[in-house]
Write a protein that holds these residues in place. Structure first.
Motif, PDB file in Angstrom:
ATOM      1  N   GLU A 225       0.857  -1.183   0.000  1.00  0.00           N
ATOM      2  CA  GLU A 225       0.000   0.000   0.000  1.00  0.00           C
ATOM      3  C   GLU A 225       0.891   1.230   0.000  1.00  0.00           C
ATOM      4  OE1 GLU A 225      -3.571   2.155   2.593  1.00  0.00           O
ATOM      5  OE2 GLU A 225      -2.555   0.379   3.380  1.00  0.00           O
ATOM      6  N   HIS A 226       0.797   2.026  -1.071  1.00  0.00           N
ATOM      7  CA  HIS A 226       1.604   3.231  -1.188  1.00  0.00           C
ATOM      8  C   HIS A 226       1.064   4.281  -0.230  1.00  0.00           C
ATOM      9  CE1 HIS A 226       3.751   2.380  -5.170  1.00  0.00           C
ATOM     10  NE2 HIS A 226       3.091   1.275  -4.862  1.00  0.00           N
ATOM     11  N   LEU A 227       1.919   4.750   0.680  1.00  0.00           N
ATOM     12  CA  LEU A 227       1.487   5.646   1.746  1.00  0.00           C
ATOM     13  C   LEU A 227       2.225   6.977   1.666  1.00  0.00           C
ATOM     14  CD1 LEU A 227       1.588   3.113   4.724  1.00  0.00           C
ATOM     15  CD2 LEU A 227      -0.450   3.884   3.479  1.00  0.00           C
ATOM     16  N   PRO A 228       1.567   8.069   2.071  1.00  0.00           N
ATOM     17  CA  PRO A 228       2.295   9.335   2.218  1.00  0.00           C
ATOM     18  C   PRO A 228       3.436   9.193   3.218  1.00  0.00           C
ATOM     19  CG  PRO A 228      -0.088   9.694   2.294  1.00  0.00           C
ATOM     20  CD  PRO A 228       0.124   8.203   2.350  1.00  0.00           C
ATOM     21  N   PHE A 229       4.446  10.017   3.063  1.00  0.00           N
ATOM     22  CA  PHE A 229       5.606   9.954   3.938  1.00  0.00           C
ATOM     23  C   PHE A 229       5.201  10.181   5.393  1.00  0.00           C
ATOM     24  CE2 PHE A 229       7.409  11.446  -0.180  1.00  0.00           C
ATOM     25  CZ  PHE A 229       8.156  10.306  -0.448  1.00  0.00           C
ATOM     26  N   GLY A 230       5.721   9.320   6.258  1.00  0.00           N
ATOM     27  CA  GLY A 230       5.409   9.387   7.674  1.00  0.00           C
ATOM     28  C   GLY A 230       4.310   8.456   8.105  1.00  0.00           C
ATOM     29  N   ASP A 231       3.572   7.882   7.138  1.00  0.00           N
ATOM     30  CA  ASP A 231       2.478   6.962   7.470  1.00  0.00           C
ATOM     31  C   ASP A 231       2.918   5.509   7.464  1.00  0.00           C
ATOM     32  OD1 ASP A 231       0.912   9.181   7.639  1.00  0.00           O
ATOM     33  OD2 ASP A 231      -0.399   8.703   5.936  1.00  0.00           O
ATOM     34  N   GLY A 232       4.156   5.244   7.049  1.00  0.00           N
ATOM     35  CA  GLY A 232       4.664   3.882   7.012  1.00  0.00           C
ATOM     36  C   GLY A 232       5.825   3.681   7.962  1.00  0.00           C
ATOM     37  N   GLU A 233       6.747   2.802   7.577  1.00  0.00           N
ATOM     38  CA  GLU A 233       7.805   2.374   8.485  1.00  0.00           C
ATOM     39  C   GLU A 233       9.224   2.697   7.992  1.00  0.00           C
ATOM     40  OE1 GLU A 233       5.350  -1.647   9.933  1.00  0.00           O
ATOM     41  OE2 GLU A 233       6.934  -1.786   8.409  1.00  0.00           O
ATOM     42  N   ILE A 234       9.351   3.364   6.863  1.00  0.00           N
ATOM     43  CA  ILE A 234      10.676   3.544   6.262  1.00  0.00           C
ATOM     44  C   ILE A 234      11.442   4.677   6.944  1.00  0.00           C
ATOM     45  CG2 ILE A 234      11.933   4.094   4.136  1.00  0.00           C
ATOM     46  CD1 ILE A 234       9.620   2.867   2.568  1.00  0.00           C
TER      47      ILE A 234
END
Length: 287
Positions: A225-234
């Motif tokens: 699921e492509h997420l806006p920056f800050g919404d994932g774990e990277i």
């Protein structure tokens, strides 16, 4: 650190192409990932050459670089997402996808693009793995010939769920094709987080010799699921540092295809996020 940042038009589908390009230039992006689709330089509509000249002029006027992307969902079949693919059981259907990629190479050459992006597609039911790889290599051969003539790299993307899903799969394709010069890699940073065994920064380092296009967004492990920056774990500063260290000179394009409803705002905050991550990396390097 110097990276050339872009934004994908598949995340700006509610905007006309001229308006999308103007927005990105005004925000300060270096370029655009241009998905050939019915709302943005439709590759199957009449007067393609004239429309391509117009977009080329607009890109030059705005000082934007460009990568041509071919991931439009329904460009060939209004009922099948990304169909037909290069793996379709029907030879004529596979040929339609090959022809679209050939056309994309021509458009890319006319735009002065630095690469053409593509992907393999999902293995159809009842198709053996060996058969799928054979179809893929056969279907890509004429596209690679066109890319060679045009001097435009063909950058295939490992896509979760597809036949070619990982970096290891990319290297398998290279081997099957005899490592042709125009074949390169589209590395999606979110996909690395999703399913590669190594961290995204290590994936960048491993992929460096073949990088021809980069897509970037946030993502969670095991969830495509492509997420806006800050919404994932990277953790992005190490990724951007690794990218800069490769010497990669193409675009790093924000890929948020399901967020067009908020595209202009997300384009703004995505650029701010990436610039902040670059500053954080530069600051750490200076200490």
């Amino acid at each position: 650190m110097s990276l050339r940042l872009g934004y994908g038009t598949n995340g700006l589908t509610d905007l006309r192409i001229d308006d999308a390009l103007g927005l990105l230039a005004d925000l300060g992006y270096d370029g655009v990932g241009l998905t050939l689709d019915h709302m943005h330089l439709d590759p199957l509509a009449p007067d393609l050459a004239a429309r391509t000249r117009h977009v080329a002029h607009r890109l030059t006027e705005l000082g934007l670089g460009v990568t041509v992307e071919t991931g439009a969902r329904y460009i060939l079949d209004p009922r099948r997402k990304h169909g037909p693919s290069l793996l379709d059981p029907d030879p004529e259907a596979r040929a339609a996808r090959t022809a679209l990629l050939d056309r994309a190479v021509d458009v890319a050459a006319d735009l002065g693009a630095h690469a053409v992006h593509c992907f393999s597609g999902i293995t159809p039911p009842g198709t053996t793995t060996d058969t799928a790889w054979q179809r893929l290599t056969d279907a890509l051969a004429p596209v690679l010939d066109a890319a060679t003539r045009a001097g435009i790299p063909l950058a295939i993307e490992p896509e979760p769920g597809h036949l070619l899903a990982t970096l290891a799969d990319f290297h398998h394709l290279r081997t099957l094709l005899g490592d042709p010069e125009p074949l390169g890699l589209t590395l999606d940073i979110g996909h690395c987080q999703c399913l590669e065994p190594a961290p995204p920064a290590d994936c960048v380092k491993a992929a460096a010799p073949w990088l021809r296009h980069v897509q970037i967004e946030d993502m969670r492990r095991g969830v495509h699921e492509h997420l806006p920056f800050g919404d994932g774990e990277i953790d992005f500063p190490p990724v951007l540092e690794a990218l800069a260290a490769t010497g990669y000179g193409g675009l790093t394009v924000v890929e948020l295809p399901r967020h067009s409803h908020a595209g202009p705002e997300l384009a703004r905050i995505s650029l701010e996020f990436l610039r902040s991550a670059v500053r954080a990396t530069n600051g750490a390097a200076a200490c």
